[in-house]
Design a protein around this motif. Structure first.
Motif, PDB file in Angstrom:
ATOM      1  N   PRO A  95      17.768   8.805   6.604  1.00  7.51           N
ATOM      2  CA  PRO A  95      18.435   7.865   5.366  1.00  7.51           C
ATOM      3  C   PRO A  95      18.033   6.326   5.742  1.00  7.51           C
ATOM      4  O   PRO A  95      18.187   5.796   5.049  1.00  7.51           O
ATOM      5  CB  PRO A  95      19.982   8.335   5.552  1.00  7.51           C
ATOM      6  N   LYS A  96      17.976   5.923   7.077  1.00  2.75           N
ATOM      7  CA  LYS A  96      17.725   4.782   7.300  1.00  2.75           C
ATOM      8  C   LYS A  96      16.712   4.203   6.773  1.00  2.75           C
ATOM      9  O   LYS A  96      16.510   3.096   6.276  1.00  2.75           O
ATOM     10  CB  LYS A  96      17.935   4.332   9.179  1.00  2.75           C
ATOM     11  N   HIS A  97      15.434   4.904   7.137  1.00  2.00           N
ATOM     12  CA  HIS A  97      14.101   4.617   6.492  1.00  2.00           C
ATOM     13  C   HIS A  97      13.776   4.890   5.357  1.00  2.00           C
ATOM     14  O   HIS A  97      12.799   4.950   4.635  1.00  2.00           O
ATOM     15  CB  HIS A  97      13.051   4.836   7.709  1.00  2.00           C
ATOM     16  N   LYS A  98      14.745   5.832   4.751  1.00  2.00           N
ATOM     17  CA  LYS A  98      14.840   6.425   3.478  1.00  2.00           C
ATOM     18  C   LYS A  98      13.291   7.205   3.293  1.00  2.00           C
ATOM     19  O   LYS A  98      12.682   6.925   2.285  1.00  2.00           O
ATOM     20  CB  LYS A  98      14.810   5.212   2.264  1.00  2.00           C
ATOM     21  N   ARG A  99      13.242   7.952   4.153  1.00  2.00           N
ATOM     22  CA  ARG A  99      12.009   9.161   4.096  1.00  2.00           C
ATOM     23  C   ARG A  99      12.706  10.483   4.306  1.00  2.00           C
ATOM     24  O   ARG A  99      13.472  10.748   4.865  1.00  2.00           O
ATOM     25  CB  ARG A  99      10.897   8.660   4.641  1.00  2.00           C
ATOM     26  N   ASP A 135      18.217   9.004  -2.418  1.00  2.00           N
ATOM     27  CA  ASP A 135      17.951   7.545  -2.374  1.00  2.00           C
ATOM     28  C   ASP A 135      16.833   7.335  -1.586  1.00  2.00           C
ATOM     29  O   ASP A 135      16.754   6.321  -0.791  1.00  2.00           O
ATOM     30  CB  ASP A 135      19.104   6.521  -2.144  1.00  2.00           C
ATOM     31  N   ALA A 136      15.882   8.178  -1.459  1.00  2.00           N
ATOM     32  CA  ALA A 136      14.779   7.964  -0.552  1.00  2.00           C
ATOM     33  C   ALA A 136      13.641   7.237  -1.273  1.00  2.00           C
ATOM     34  O   ALA A 136      13.779   7.163  -2.207  1.00  2.00           O
ATOM     35  CB  ALA A 136      14.086   9.529  -0.087  1.00  2.00           C
ATOM     36  N   HIS A 137      12.904   6.712  -0.290  1.00  2.00           N
ATOM     37  CA  HIS A 137      11.714   5.583  -0.827  1.00  2.00           C
ATOM     38  C   HIS A 137      10.541   6.557  -0.810  1.00  2.00           C
ATOM     39  O   HIS A 137       9.637   6.144  -1.643  1.00  2.00           O
ATOM     40  CB  HIS A 137      11.786   4.414  -0.031  1.00  2.00           C
TER      41      HIS A 137
END
Length: 174
Positions: free
Chosen positions: A85-89, A123-125
């Motif tokens: 979740p921190k790096h959204k992947r 909310d991933a990138h």
């Protein structure tokens, strides 16, 4: 609902999935991509199913069952793994069990549904997948679903006495 498509739907694992999971996890042809080297017992898989309700933010993974809408039959699994979740992947793996079902567009629809879920609910990138160089069906599938090949890991997978390269595929949420 995000996890319902025109031909399939994705659902949480149930205790009743034990036999299907046992068959899949013990299919040696899939061990190369799952980094498995030994069979799973029904006891171990039953314990896994009993903990499958745990939150993806806690365990960093989620497995959903792919079901055909028309029959409600389980036809495969979609896995989210290495959720960060921190790096959204998050990583994505998919398996459709029968050769017949692989030709019916179920996997592409499952990837579309899980991608929508990942981008809207987690909310991933980005979503990433590792695919061995000789898995042409998966390469075509992921490219059809908008994933781009962005890297190559040399001699990454050792299988049947030889090394294989693994390609990194990514889908970015713009």
């Amino acid at each position: 609902m995000t996890l319902r498509g025109t031909k399939i739907f994705l659902r949480a694992l149930e205790v009743s999935d034990l036999d299907f999971l046992y068959e899949l996890e013990n299919d040696e042809t899939l061990w190369e991509v799952s980094n498995t080297t030994t069979p799973y017992s029904k006891f171990v898989l039953k314990q896994y199913l009993e903990n499958a309700h745990r939150d993806i933010y806690d365990v960093k993974q989620l497995r959903l069952v792919i079901c055909e809408k028309e029959t409600n039959l389980s036809i495969g699994f979609v896995d989210l793994y290495d959720f960060d979740p921190k790096h959204k992947r998050v990583g994505l793996g998919i398996v459709i069990f029968s050769e017949e079902d692989k030709q019916r567009g179920f996997a592409a629809e499952a990837i579309h549904l899980i991608s929508e879920y990942v981008f809207s609910h987690l909310d991933a990138h980005q979503i990433f997948a590792g695919i061995t160089e000789d898995n042409l069906g998966s390469i075509r599938l992921f490219e059809k679903c908008g994933f781009k090949r962005t890297g190559e890991k040399k001699d990454w997978i050792f299988s049947n006495g030889k090394f294989k390269n693994e390609y990194l595929y990514q889908l970015l949420n713009h």
